[in-house]
Write a protein that holds these residues in place. Structure first.
Motif: not given
Length: 431
Positions: A40, A306, A47-48, A308, A43-44, A179, A36
């Protein structure tokens, strides 16, 4: 600063993760994190972690009980072990944990700060405030017993903490993200995961600002004793409805049922594994012992990497990658699990060296699954589980009850035809 990101309500389960599974969770959790971050960014990944549905799916794909409170403890523990040797490379640090480990969080954050130069004092203060909000400002009947603090080298962080209600045999998980968090007491949560159990006191709601101000004024004007006297004079008043955040509610039943899985997504993943597997993983499929069953598992791991947020509304689906330690939906296929780790590790290592073909193949596998969802058909959920149970021993099936014996499958009424014979004759899918 930060905000609360969401929450989850889960059946409260006891027990421990067996070493044979914990070791595999550590490896798979670390390599999924690496993938990941490579694809991505750091930071992503944070977020996950702050999204309760993704977090639950992440734990399910690693072979934990798909619906229970144990996912929180085991995922935080696996990440703490797995990311520790990679902290310098990834810039991610996992602090805290369950029970006595949660109380060590401020000291661990200060140690991270000494190594990286971030504000350890501020992070330790954030850790204490987050815990206080969910234990005191939000009075929902759940007592905190786990506090995991994941922080990056640039100071951004996510907190995943969990409380229990022993009488109801339930746990509630709270997710926080730095965030977008402006303060800790005005609608700070990114999510809370839990079942609606009636009205609660939530002084962290932004609509409670006037109430907080009045409480401080009362405390100054009449003192604690005066407040108690005033409360005795009041009739109960109906509390305002609480703002809704992403909220995951897991059922009490252990078995994975059709209503727990979005079948079109599952059929899309199975069809993609059959369609793209031979093309994208030709070299892999020539490795002795590696075959279509591993590609099936990889299709679900690829979605965890991957997918969303809207893709994770049915965390139970991801338990079909590597089963569950309690034998639901079926025993952990350890041989498949080990192949999955090996393939993911190979893809990540090569991507770091500039050879991203294998990691790209996993992305194509996920993309193909989404394209095929509208048209793909496949076996029912009971048939898939029956197939796995029938050949569990050959897949290295293992649970907390031990290794699976040969031909342990006994069809239930839902999988029997009108003459009492199995309506689905399992066909072994090669590893």
């Amino acid at each position: 600063m930060g905000r609360r990101a969401g929450s989850a309500d889960l059946p409260l389960h006891g027990g421990r993760v067996p070493a044979w599974l914990g070791q595999r969770m550590t490896k798979l959790g670390a390599v999924i994190t690496e993938a990941i971050v490579l694809e991505y960014g750091r930071d992503e990944f944070l977020r996950r972690l702050s999204h309760p549905f993704w977090f639950q799916s992440f734990g399910a794909v690693m072979g934990m009980d798909w619906h229970s409170s144990g996912i929180t403890t085991s995922v935080i523990g696996a990440l703490k072990r797995g990311l520790a040797p990679l902290s310098g490379e990834l810039g991610l640090h996992v602090c805290g944990g369950r029970g006595r480990h949660s109380r060590k969080t401020p000291a661990e954050l200060m140690a991270v700060a000494d190594r990286t130069g971030i504000d350890g004092t501020g992070l330790a203060q954030a850790s204490r405030l987050v815990a206080k909000v969910d234990s005191a400002a939000v009075q929902d009947g759940f007592d905190l017993y786990l506090h995991g603090f994941i922080v990056a080298d640039d100071g951004r962080w996510v907190v995943v903490q969990q409380g229990m209600n022993g009488e109801r045999r339930q746990a509630r998980r709270y997710h926080w993200s730095s965030e977008g968090l402006e303060n800790f007491i005005d609608a700070p949560h990114a999510a809370i995961d839990g079942r609606n159990q009636g009205e609660i006191v939530n002084l962290a709601d932004r609509r409670a600002a006037s109430s907080r101000d009045r409480q401080l004024q009362l405390l100054a004007d009449i003192g604690p004793g005066g407040i108690v006297r005033e409360l005795d004079r009041l009739d109960p008043r109906r509390a305002p409805d609480q703002a809704m955040l992403p909220h995951l509610v897991m059922p009490d039943h252990h078995d994975v049922r059709p209503e727990n899985v979005v079948m079109r997504r599952l059929h899309g993943a199975l069809a993609a594994a059959a369609d793209r597997g031979p093309e994208d993983f030709a070299e892999l499929l020539l490795v002795p012992g590696v075959g279509a069953r591993t590609v099936r598992a990889l299709a679900m791991v690829a979605e965890v990497v991957h997918g969303t947020p809207c893709r994770f509304s049915d965390p139970a689906r991801f338990s079909l990658a590597h089963g569950g330690k309690d034998r639901h939906p079926y025993p952990v296929p350890t041989r498949v699990y080990d192949h999955t780790i090996a393939v993911m590790k190979s893809a990540v290592v090569k991507a770091k060296l500039g050879q991203g073909e294998e990691l790209a193949a996993l992305k194509r596998l996920d993309e193909q699954a989404r394209r095929l969802e509208a048209s793909a058909t496949g076996p029912s959920l009971p048939d898939l589980i029956a197939e796995e149970m029938a050949y569990s021993q050959s897949y290295g099936g293992r649970s907390v009850f031990g290794w699976e014996p040969a031909q342990n499958y006994e069809p239930d009424a839902d999988t029997l035809g009108s003459e009492g014979k199995s309506a689905h004759v399992p066909a072994r899918v090669p590893l």
